[in-house]
Design a protein around this motif. Sequence first.
Motif, PDB file in Angstrom:
ATOM      1  N   TYR A 102       0.842  -1.184   0.000  1.00 15.55           N
ATOM      2  CA  TYR A 102       0.000   0.000   0.000  1.00 15.55           C
ATOM      3  C   TYR A 102       0.884   1.244   0.000  1.00 15.55           C
ATOM      4  O   TYR A 102       2.063   1.196   0.348  1.00 15.55           O
ATOM      5  CB  TYR A 102      -0.928  -0.032   1.213  1.00 15.55           C
ATOM      6  CG  TYR A 102      -1.871  -1.222   1.161  1.00 15.55           C
ATOM      7  CD1 TYR A 102      -3.149  -1.103   0.627  1.00 15.55           C
ATOM      8  CD2 TYR A 102      -1.459  -2.475   1.605  1.00 15.55           C
ATOM      9  CE1 TYR A 102      -4.004  -2.198   0.553  1.00 15.55           C
ATOM     10  CE2 TYR A 102      -2.303  -3.582   1.524  1.00 15.55           C
ATOM     11  CZ  TYR A 102      -3.572  -3.424   0.996  1.00 15.55           C
ATOM     12  OH  TYR A 102      -4.408  -4.506   0.907  1.00 15.55           O
ATOM     13  N   TYR A 103       0.281   2.358  -0.397  1.00 12.82           N
ATOM     14  CA  TYR A 103       1.076   3.546  -0.686  1.00 12.82           C
ATOM     15  C   TYR A 103       1.587   4.261   0.560  1.00 12.82           C
ATOM     16  O   TYR A 103       2.640   4.900   0.536  1.00 12.82           O
ATOM     17  CB  TYR A 103       0.246   4.505  -1.548  1.00 12.82           C
ATOM     18  CG  TYR A 103       0.999   5.724  -2.005  1.00 12.82           C
ATOM     19  CD1 TYR A 103       2.293   5.641  -2.522  1.00 12.82           C
ATOM     20  CD2 TYR A 103       0.413   6.989  -1.932  1.00 12.82           C
ATOM     21  CE1 TYR A 103       2.978   6.758  -2.953  1.00 12.82           C
ATOM     22  CE2 TYR A 103       1.096   8.115  -2.360  1.00 12.82           C
ATOM     23  CZ  TYR A 103       2.373   7.997  -2.864  1.00 12.82           C
ATOM     24  OH  TYR A 103       3.045   9.110  -3.295  1.00 12.82           O
ATOM     25  N   ASN A 104       0.861   4.176   1.661  1.00 11.54           N
ATOM     26  CA  ASN A 104       1.188   4.990   2.828  1.00 11.54           C
ATOM     27  C   ASN A 104       2.655   4.877   3.281  1.00 11.54           C
ATOM     28  O   ASN A 104       3.309   5.908   3.506  1.00 11.54           O
ATOM     29  CB  ASN A 104       0.235   4.659   3.980  1.00 11.54           C
ATOM     30  CG  ASN A 104       0.408   5.589   5.169  1.00 11.54           C
ATOM     31  OD1 ASN A 104       1.273   5.352   5.999  1.00 11.54           O
ATOM     32  ND2 ASN A 104      -0.390   6.642   5.237  1.00 11.54           N
ATOM     33  N   PRO A 105       3.211   3.657   3.446  1.00 13.82           N
ATOM     34  CA  PRO A 105       4.609   3.583   3.887  1.00 13.82           C
ATOM     35  C   PRO A 105       5.587   4.217   2.890  1.00 13.82           C
ATOM     36  O   PRO A 105       6.617   4.767   3.289  1.00 13.82           O
ATOM     37  CB  PRO A 105       4.866   2.070   4.013  1.00 13.82           C
ATOM     38  CG  PRO A 105       3.511   1.457   4.153  1.00 13.82           C
ATOM     39  CD  PRO A 105       2.602   2.315   3.332  1.00 13.82           C
ATOM     40  N   ILE A 106       5.254   4.132   1.597  1.00 13.44           N
ATOM     41  CA  ILE A 106       6.106   4.727   0.565  1.00 13.44           C
ATOM     42  C   ILE A 106       6.001   6.246   0.616  1.00 13.44           C
ATOM     43  O   ILE A 106       7.004   6.967   0.563  1.00 13.44           O
ATOM     44  CB  ILE A 106       5.712   4.185  -0.825  1.00 13.44           C
ATOM     45  CG1 ILE A 106       5.968   2.680  -0.875  1.00 13.44           C
ATOM     46  CG2 ILE A 106       6.452   4.923  -1.936  1.00 13.44           C
ATOM     47  CD1 ILE A 106       5.383   1.997  -2.097  1.00 13.44           C
ATOM     48  N   PHE A 114      12.408   6.342  -1.518  1.00 12.42           N
ATOM     49  CA  PHE A 114      11.987   4.941  -1.552  1.00 12.42           C
ATOM     50  C   PHE A 114      12.445   4.262  -2.839  1.00 12.42           C
ATOM     51  O   PHE A 114      12.975   3.144  -2.807  1.00 12.42           O
ATOM     52  CB  PHE A 114      10.468   4.821  -1.420  1.00 12.42           C
ATOM     53  CG  PHE A 114       9.964   3.456  -1.781  1.00 12.42           C
ATOM     54  CD1 PHE A 114      10.097   2.392  -0.898  1.00 12.42           C
ATOM     55  CD2 PHE A 114       9.395   3.214  -3.030  1.00 12.42           C
ATOM     56  CE1 PHE A 114       9.667   1.113  -1.250  1.00 12.42           C
ATOM     57  CE2 PHE A 114       8.958   1.946  -3.385  1.00 12.42           C
ATOM     58  CZ  PHE A 114       9.093   0.892  -2.491  1.00 12.42           C
ATOM     59  N   LEU A 115      12.206   4.898  -3.978  1.00 10.89           N
ATOM     60  CA  LEU A 115      12.557   4.275  -5.257  1.00 10.89           C
ATOM     61  C   LEU A 115      14.054   4.033  -5.363  1.00 10.89           C
ATOM     62  O   LEU A 115      14.495   2.992  -5.862  1.00 10.89           O
ATOM     63  CB  LEU A 115      12.067   5.136  -6.421  1.00 10.89           C
ATOM     64  CG  LEU A 115      10.547   5.197  -6.601  1.00 10.89           C
ATOM     65  CD1 LEU A 115      10.185   6.196  -7.676  1.00 10.89           C
ATOM     66  CD2 LEU A 115       9.975   3.813  -6.928  1.00 10.89           C
ATOM     67  N   LEU A 139       3.413   7.844  -8.231  1.00 10.67           N
ATOM     68  CA  LEU A 139       4.419   6.800  -8.031  1.00 10.67           C
ATOM     69  C   LEU A 139       4.719   6.013  -9.305  1.00 10.67           C
ATOM     70  O   LEU A 139       5.876   5.686  -9.571  1.00 10.67           O
ATOM     71  CB  LEU A 139       3.962   5.830  -6.937  1.00 10.67           C
ATOM     72  CG  LEU A 139       4.904   4.672  -6.606  1.00 10.67           C
ATOM     73  CD1 LEU A 139       6.244   5.210  -6.069  1.00 10.67           C
ATOM     74  CD2 LEU A 139       4.274   3.722  -5.605  1.00 10.67           C
ATOM     75  N   CYS A 140       3.691   5.710 -10.093  1.00 11.96           N
ATOM     76  CA  CYS A 140       3.871   4.845 -11.263  1.00 11.96           C
ATOM     77  C   CYS A 140       4.910   5.403 -12.233  1.00 11.96           C
ATOM     78  O   CYS A 140       5.872   4.708 -12.588  1.00 11.96           O
ATOM     79  CB  CYS A 140       2.531   4.651 -11.964  1.00 11.96           C
ATOM     80  SG  CYS A 140       2.644   3.772 -13.537  1.00 11.96           S
ATOM     81  N   ILE A 141       4.741   6.638 -12.657  1.00 13.51           N
ATOM     82  CA  ILE A 141       5.660   7.237 -13.630  1.00 13.51           C
ATOM     83  C   ILE A 141       7.077   7.370 -13.048  1.00 13.51           C
ATOM     84  O   ILE A 141       8.056   6.977 -13.693  1.00 13.51           O
ATOM     85  CB  ILE A 141       5.139   8.602 -14.130  1.00 13.51           C
ATOM     86  CG1 ILE A 141       3.736   8.470 -14.721  1.00 13.51           C
ATOM     87  CG2 ILE A 141       6.104   9.220 -15.133  1.00 13.51           C
ATOM     88  CD1 ILE A 141       3.627   7.536 -15.901  1.00 13.51           C
ATOM     89  N   PRO A 142       7.225   7.877 -11.817  1.00 18.21           N
ATOM     90  CA  PRO A 142       8.570   7.919 -11.229  1.00 18.21           C
ATOM     91  C   PRO A 142       9.210   6.533 -11.103  1.00 18.21           C
ATOM     92  O   PRO A 142      10.425   6.388 -11.299  1.00 18.21           O
ATOM     93  CB  PRO A 142       8.341   8.552  -9.850  1.00 18.21           C
ATOM     94  CG  PRO A 142       7.088   9.348  -9.997  1.00 18.21           C
ATOM     95  CD  PRO A 142       6.235   8.583 -10.959  1.00 18.21           C
ATOM     96  N   ALA A 143       8.404   5.520 -10.780  1.00 21.22           N
ATOM     97  CA  ALA A 143       8.953   4.163 -10.651  1.00 21.22           C
ATOM     98  C   ALA A 143       9.497   3.674 -11.989  1.00 21.22           C
ATOM     99  O   ALA A 143      10.597   3.104 -12.056  1.00 21.22           O
ATOM    100  CB  ALA A 143       7.881   3.204 -10.134  1.00 21.22           C
ATOM    101  N   GLN A 144       8.740   3.897 -13.057  1.00 15.61           N
ATOM    102  CA  GLN A 144       9.195   3.470 -14.385  1.00 15.61           C
ATOM    103  C   GLN A 144      10.497   4.183 -14.750  1.00 15.61           C
ATOM    104  O   GLN A 144      11.421   3.581 -15.302  1.00 15.61           O
ATOM    105  CB  GLN A 144       8.119   3.780 -15.433  1.00 15.61           C
ATOM    106  CG  GLN A 144       6.727   3.305 -15.058  1.00 15.61           C
ATOM    107  CD  GLN A 144       6.294   2.034 -15.757  1.00 15.61           C
ATOM    108  OE1 GLN A 144       7.085   1.152 -16.015  1.00 15.61           O
ATOM    109  NE2 GLN A 144       5.014   1.943 -16.056  1.00 15.61           N
ATOM    110  N   LYS A 145      10.564   5.473 -14.449  1.00 10.77           N
ATOM    111  CA  LYS A 145      11.779   6.244 -14.749  1.00 10.77           C
ATOM    112  C   LYS A 145      12.975   5.729 -13.954  1.00 10.77           C
ATOM    113  O   LYS A 145      14.123   5.813 -14.403  1.00 10.77           O
ATOM    114  CB  LYS A 145      11.551   7.727 -14.462  1.00 10.77           C
ATOM    115  CG  LYS A 145      10.634   8.402 -15.471  1.00 10.77           C
ATOM    116  CD  LYS A 145      10.420   9.871 -15.133  1.00 10.77           C
ATOM    117  CE  LYS A 145       9.533  10.554 -16.178  1.00 10.77           C
ATOM    118  NZ  LYS A 145       9.201  11.955 -15.802  1.00 10.77           N
TER     119      LYS A 145
END
Length: 263
Positions: A102-106, A114-115, A139-145
Amino acid sequence: MTRIDAKFAKLRAEGKKAFVSYVMAGDPDVPTSLDLVKGLPAAGVDIIELGLPFTDPMADGPTIQEAGQRALAGHMTLDKTLQMVRDFRADDDETPIVMMGYYNPIYSRGVDRFLSQAKEAGIDGLIIVDLPPEEDDELCIPAQKAGLNFIRLATPTTDDKRLPKVLENTSGFVYYVSITGITGAAEAQAEDVAPEVARIKSQTDLPVIVGFGIKTPAASESIAAIADGCVVGSAIVSEMAKGKAVSEVLDFVKTLADGAHRA
Protein backbone atom coordinates in the motif's frame (compact mmCIF):
# COMPACT_ATOMS: atom_id res chain seq x y z
CA MET A 1 15.05 -4.82 -19.63
CA THR A 2 14.15 -5.61 -16.02
CA ARG A 3 14.55 -9.01 -14.39
CA ILE A 4 10.78 -9.41 -14.86
CA ASP A 5 11.03 -8.82 -18.61
CA ALA A 6 14.00 -11.19 -18.83
CA LYS A 7 12.16 -13.89 -16.89
CA PHE A 8 9.13 -13.81 -19.18
CA ALA A 9 11.38 -13.88 -22.26
CA LYS A 10 13.13 -16.96 -20.86
CA LEU A 11 9.82 -18.69 -20.04
CA ARG A 12 8.47 -17.97 -23.52
CA ALA A 13 11.58 -19.44 -25.07
CA GLU A 14 11.09 -22.57 -22.97
CA GLY A 15 7.34 -22.76 -23.72
CA LYS A 16 6.51 -22.49 -20.02
CA LYS A 17 3.99 -20.57 -17.96
CA ALA A 18 5.05 -18.48 -14.97
CA PHE A 19 4.50 -19.45 -11.37
CA VAL A 20 4.42 -16.46 -9.02
CA SER A 21 4.30 -16.83 -5.25
CA TYR A 22 3.28 -14.26 -2.66
CA VAL A 23 4.73 -14.28 0.84
CA MET A 24 4.54 -11.69 3.61
CA ALA A 25 7.87 -10.16 4.59
CA GLY A 26 8.64 -10.85 8.23
CA ASP A 27 6.00 -13.54 8.81
CA PRO A 28 6.33 -15.09 11.36
CA ASP A 29 9.75 -13.51 11.92
CA VAL A 30 12.56 -12.16 9.76
CA PRO A 31 14.92 -15.18 9.81
CA THR A 32 12.13 -17.67 8.99
CA SER A 33 10.69 -15.39 6.33
CA LEU A 34 14.11 -14.93 4.72
CA ASP A 35 14.73 -18.70 4.71
CA LEU A 36 11.39 -19.17 2.94
CA VAL A 37 12.08 -16.48 0.33
CA LYS A 38 15.56 -17.85 -0.35
CA GLY A 39 14.09 -21.32 -0.92
CA LEU A 40 11.34 -20.26 -3.35
CA PRO A 41 13.36 -20.31 -6.61
CA ALA A 42 14.53 -23.89 -6.04
CA ALA A 43 10.89 -24.84 -5.38
CA GLY A 44 10.01 -23.64 -8.88
CA VAL A 45 8.97 -20.05 -8.24
CA ASP A 46 9.65 -17.79 -11.22
CA ILE A 47 8.72 -14.45 -9.65
CA ILE A 48 8.46 -13.59 -5.96
CA GLU A 49 5.82 -11.18 -4.69
CA LEU A 50 6.97 -9.87 -1.33
CA GLY A 51 4.24 -8.36 0.81
CA LEU A 52 5.05 -5.19 2.73
CA PRO A 53 3.18 -5.37 6.07
CA PHE A 54 0.66 -2.58 6.58
CA THR A 55 -1.80 -1.76 9.33
CA ASP A 56 -4.85 -1.32 7.07
CA PRO A 57 -4.62 -3.83 4.19
CA MET A 58 -8.02 -3.25 2.59
CA ALA A 59 -7.60 -5.64 -0.37
CA ASP A 60 -6.40 -8.57 1.72
CA GLY A 61 -8.45 -11.34 3.23
CA PRO A 62 -8.06 -12.64 6.80
CA THR A 63 -5.13 -14.96 5.99
CA ILE A 64 -2.87 -12.24 4.62
CA GLN A 65 -4.16 -9.63 7.09
CA GLU A 66 -3.14 -11.92 9.94
CA ALA A 67 0.26 -12.55 8.34
CA GLY A 68 0.78 -8.79 8.19
CA GLN A 69 -0.23 -8.45 11.82
CA ARG A 70 2.22 -11.17 12.84
CA ALA A 71 4.98 -9.42 10.92
CA LEU A 72 4.16 -6.03 12.43
CA ALA A 73 4.00 -7.57 15.92
CA GLY A 74 7.53 -8.81 15.25
CA HIS A 75 8.55 -5.22 14.46
CA MET A 76 8.81 -5.69 10.70
CA THR A 77 9.45 -2.41 8.90
CA LEU A 78 10.05 -1.10 5.40
CA ASP A 79 13.78 -0.91 6.14
CA LYS A 80 13.86 -4.53 7.28
CA THR A 81 11.91 -5.57 4.18
CA LEU A 82 14.46 -3.85 1.95
CA GLN A 83 17.25 -5.55 3.89
CA MET A 84 15.57 -8.92 3.30
CA VAL A 85 15.76 -8.23 -0.42
CA ARG A 86 19.45 -7.31 -0.15
CA ASP A 87 20.13 -10.53 1.75
CA PHE A 88 18.28 -12.52 -0.91
CA ARG A 89 20.21 -10.78 -3.69
CA ALA A 90 23.53 -11.82 -2.11
CA ASP A 91 22.86 -15.32 -3.49
CA ASP A 92 20.34 -14.73 -6.29
CA ASP A 93 20.67 -11.98 -8.88
CA GLU A 94 18.19 -13.48 -11.32
CA THR A 95 14.81 -14.14 -9.68
CA PRO A 96 12.54 -11.09 -9.95
CA ILE A 97 11.07 -9.61 -6.77
CA VAL A 98 7.89 -7.54 -6.83
CA MET A 99 7.01 -5.59 -3.69
CA MET A 100 3.27 -5.66 -3.11
CA GLY A 101 1.57 -3.36 -0.67
CA TYR A 102 0.00 0.00 0.00
CA TYR A 103 1.08 3.55 -0.69
CA ASN A 104 1.19 4.99 2.83
CA PRO A 105 4.61 3.58 3.89
CA ILE A 106 6.11 4.73 0.57
CA TYR A 107 4.55 8.20 0.85
CA SER A 108 5.88 8.48 4.40
CA ARG A 109 9.37 7.54 3.25
CA GLY A 110 9.24 9.91 0.29
CA VAL A 111 8.82 8.59 -3.25
CA ASP A 112 12.27 9.48 -4.58
CA ARG A 113 14.05 8.12 -1.53
CA PHE A 114 11.99 4.94 -1.55
CA LEU A 115 12.56 4.27 -5.26
CA SER A 116 16.28 4.80 -4.89
CA GLN A 117 16.42 2.40 -1.94
CA ALA A 118 14.18 -0.17 -3.63
CA LYS A 119 16.27 -0.17 -6.79
CA GLU A 120 19.50 -0.43 -4.81
CA ALA A 121 18.13 -3.31 -2.71
CA GLY A 122 17.18 -5.30 -5.81
CA ILE A 123 13.42 -4.85 -6.16
CA ASP A 124 12.23 -5.14 -9.75
CA GLY A 125 8.60 -4.08 -9.63
CA LEU A 126 5.79 -2.67 -7.53
CA ILE A 127 2.14 -3.57 -7.02
CA ILE A 128 0.50 -0.81 -5.00
CA VAL A 129 -3.14 -1.71 -4.75
CA ASP A 130 -4.54 1.60 -3.49
CA LEU A 131 -3.11 3.86 -6.22
CA PRO A 132 -5.49 4.07 -9.20
CA PRO A 133 -4.29 5.06 -12.70
CA GLU A 134 -5.49 8.62 -12.06
CA GLU A 135 -2.61 8.88 -9.57
CA ASP A 136 0.11 7.64 -11.93
CA ASP A 137 2.19 10.80 -11.52
CA GLU A 138 2.39 10.02 -7.80
CA LEU A 139 4.42 6.80 -8.03
CA CYS A 140 3.87 4.85 -11.26
CA ILE A 141 5.66 7.24 -13.63
CA PRO A 142 8.57 7.92 -11.23
CA ALA A 143 8.95 4.16 -10.65
CA GLN A 144 9.19 3.47 -14.39
CA LYS A 145 11.78 6.24 -14.75
CA ALA A 146 13.76 4.64 -11.90
CA GLY A 147 13.80 1.32 -13.79
CA LEU A 148 11.11 -0.51 -11.81
CA ASN A 149 8.08 -2.12 -13.41
CA PHE A 150 4.73 -0.87 -12.15
CA ILE A 151 2.23 -3.70 -12.28
CA ARG A 152 -1.44 -2.89 -12.35
CA LEU A 153 -4.41 -4.99 -11.28
CA ALA A 154 -7.34 -5.66 -13.60
CA THR A 155 -10.49 -7.20 -12.14
CA PRO A 156 -13.80 -8.70 -13.29
CA THR A 157 -15.30 -5.20 -12.93
CA THR A 158 -12.67 -3.56 -15.20
CA ASP A 159 -14.88 -2.98 -18.24
CA ASP A 160 -13.84 -2.14 -21.79
CA LYS A 161 -14.05 1.58 -21.09
CA ARG A 162 -11.78 1.34 -18.02
CA LEU A 163 -9.28 -1.23 -19.29
CA PRO A 164 -7.21 1.09 -21.56
CA LYS A 165 -6.66 3.45 -18.62
CA VAL A 166 -5.53 0.55 -16.42
CA LEU A 167 -3.12 -0.67 -19.10
CA GLU A 168 -1.79 2.74 -20.10
CA ASN A 169 1.31 2.90 -17.89
CA THR A 170 1.47 -0.72 -16.75
CA SER A 171 4.69 -2.66 -17.34
CA GLY A 172 6.17 -6.05 -16.46
CA PHE A 173 2.87 -7.90 -16.49
CA VAL A 174 -0.83 -7.40 -15.87
CA TYR A 175 -2.18 -9.01 -12.69
CA TYR A 176 -5.73 -10.21 -13.33
CA VAL A 177 -7.74 -10.64 -10.13
CA SER A 178 -9.87 -13.68 -10.90
CA ILE A 179 -12.66 -13.02 -8.43
CA THR A 180 -14.42 -10.01 -6.97
CA GLY A 181 -13.60 -9.41 -3.33
CA ILE A 182 -10.63 -9.97 -1.10
CA THR A 183 -7.71 -12.39 -1.28
CA GLY A 184 -8.22 -15.96 -0.14
CA ALA A 185 -11.98 -15.95 -0.70
CA ALA A 186 -13.67 -17.91 -3.50
CA GLU A 187 -11.87 -20.33 -5.80
CA ALA A 188 -10.89 -19.23 -9.30
CA GLN A 189 -12.56 -21.10 -12.17
CA ALA A 190 -10.70 -21.38 -15.47
CA GLU A 191 -13.87 -21.25 -17.56
CA ASP A 192 -14.82 -17.92 -15.99
CA VAL A 193 -11.32 -16.46 -16.20
CA ALA A 194 -10.43 -17.47 -19.78
CA PRO A 195 -12.65 -14.93 -21.61
CA GLU A 196 -11.40 -12.12 -19.38
CA VAL A 197 -7.75 -13.02 -19.97
CA ALA A 198 -8.42 -13.11 -23.73
CA ARG A 199 -10.08 -9.69 -23.51
CA ILE A 200 -7.06 -8.19 -21.73
CA LYS A 201 -4.57 -9.85 -24.08
CA SER A 202 -6.40 -8.33 -27.03
CA GLN A 203 -5.48 -4.92 -25.62
CA THR A 204 -1.85 -5.46 -24.56
CA ASP A 205 1.29 -7.41 -25.40
CA LEU A 206 2.15 -7.73 -21.71
CA PRO A 207 1.91 -11.15 -20.02
CA VAL A 208 -1.31 -11.65 -18.07
CA ILE A 209 -0.91 -13.44 -14.74
CA VAL A 210 -3.97 -14.58 -12.79
CA GLY A 211 -4.21 -14.46 -9.02
CA PHE A 212 -6.72 -14.79 -6.14
CA GLY A 213 -8.55 -18.04 -5.43
CA ILE A 214 -5.82 -20.49 -6.53
CA LYS A 215 -5.20 -23.01 -3.77
CA THR A 216 -4.25 -26.38 -5.28
CA PRO A 217 -1.85 -27.79 -7.90
CA ALA A 218 -4.85 -28.63 -10.12
CA ALA A 219 -6.10 -25.05 -9.94
CA SER A 220 -2.59 -23.77 -10.56
CA GLU A 221 -2.42 -25.87 -13.72
CA SER A 222 -5.89 -25.02 -15.02
CA ILE A 223 -5.49 -21.28 -14.50
CA ALA A 224 -1.95 -21.12 -15.91
CA ALA A 225 -3.20 -22.98 -18.97
CA ILE A 226 -5.49 -20.10 -19.95
CA ALA A 227 -3.09 -17.27 -19.04
CA ASP A 228 0.65 -16.59 -19.01
CA GLY A 229 0.91 -17.91 -15.48
CA CYS A 230 -0.65 -17.76 -12.03
CA VAL A 231 -0.09 -16.33 -8.57
CA VAL A 232 -0.64 -18.17 -5.30
CA GLY A 233 -0.57 -16.26 -2.03
CA SER A 234 -3.09 -17.09 0.68
CA ALA A 235 -2.63 -20.86 0.34
CA ILE A 236 1.13 -20.50 0.95
CA VAL A 237 0.69 -17.98 3.77
CA SER A 238 -1.79 -20.41 5.38
CA GLU A 239 0.87 -23.10 5.48
CA MET A 240 3.21 -20.71 7.28
CA ALA A 241 0.43 -19.82 9.73
CA LYS A 242 0.17 -23.48 10.74
CA GLY A 243 3.72 -23.29 12.06
CA LYS A 244 5.09 -25.74 9.53
CA ALA A 245 8.80 -25.99 8.88
CA VAL A 246 10.08 -23.91 5.97
CA SER A 247 11.04 -27.12 4.16
CA GLU A 248 7.43 -28.38 4.40
CA VAL A 249 6.07 -25.11 3.07
CA LEU A 250 8.55 -25.20 0.19
CA ASP A 251 7.46 -28.77 -0.63
CA PHE A 252 3.89 -27.47 -0.90
CA VAL A 253 5.02 -24.54 -3.06
CA LYS A 254 6.76 -26.99 -5.40
CA THR A 255 3.51 -28.88 -5.99
CA LEU A 256 1.85 -25.59 -7.01
CA ALA A 257 4.76 -24.59 -9.23
CA ASP A 258 4.80 -28.00 -10.88
CA GLY A 259 1.11 -27.57 -11.63
CA ALA A 260 1.66 -24.23 -13.35
CA HIS A 261 4.64 -25.56 -15.29
CA ARG A 262 2.57 -28.51 -16.59
CA ALA A 263 0.11 -26.09 -18.18
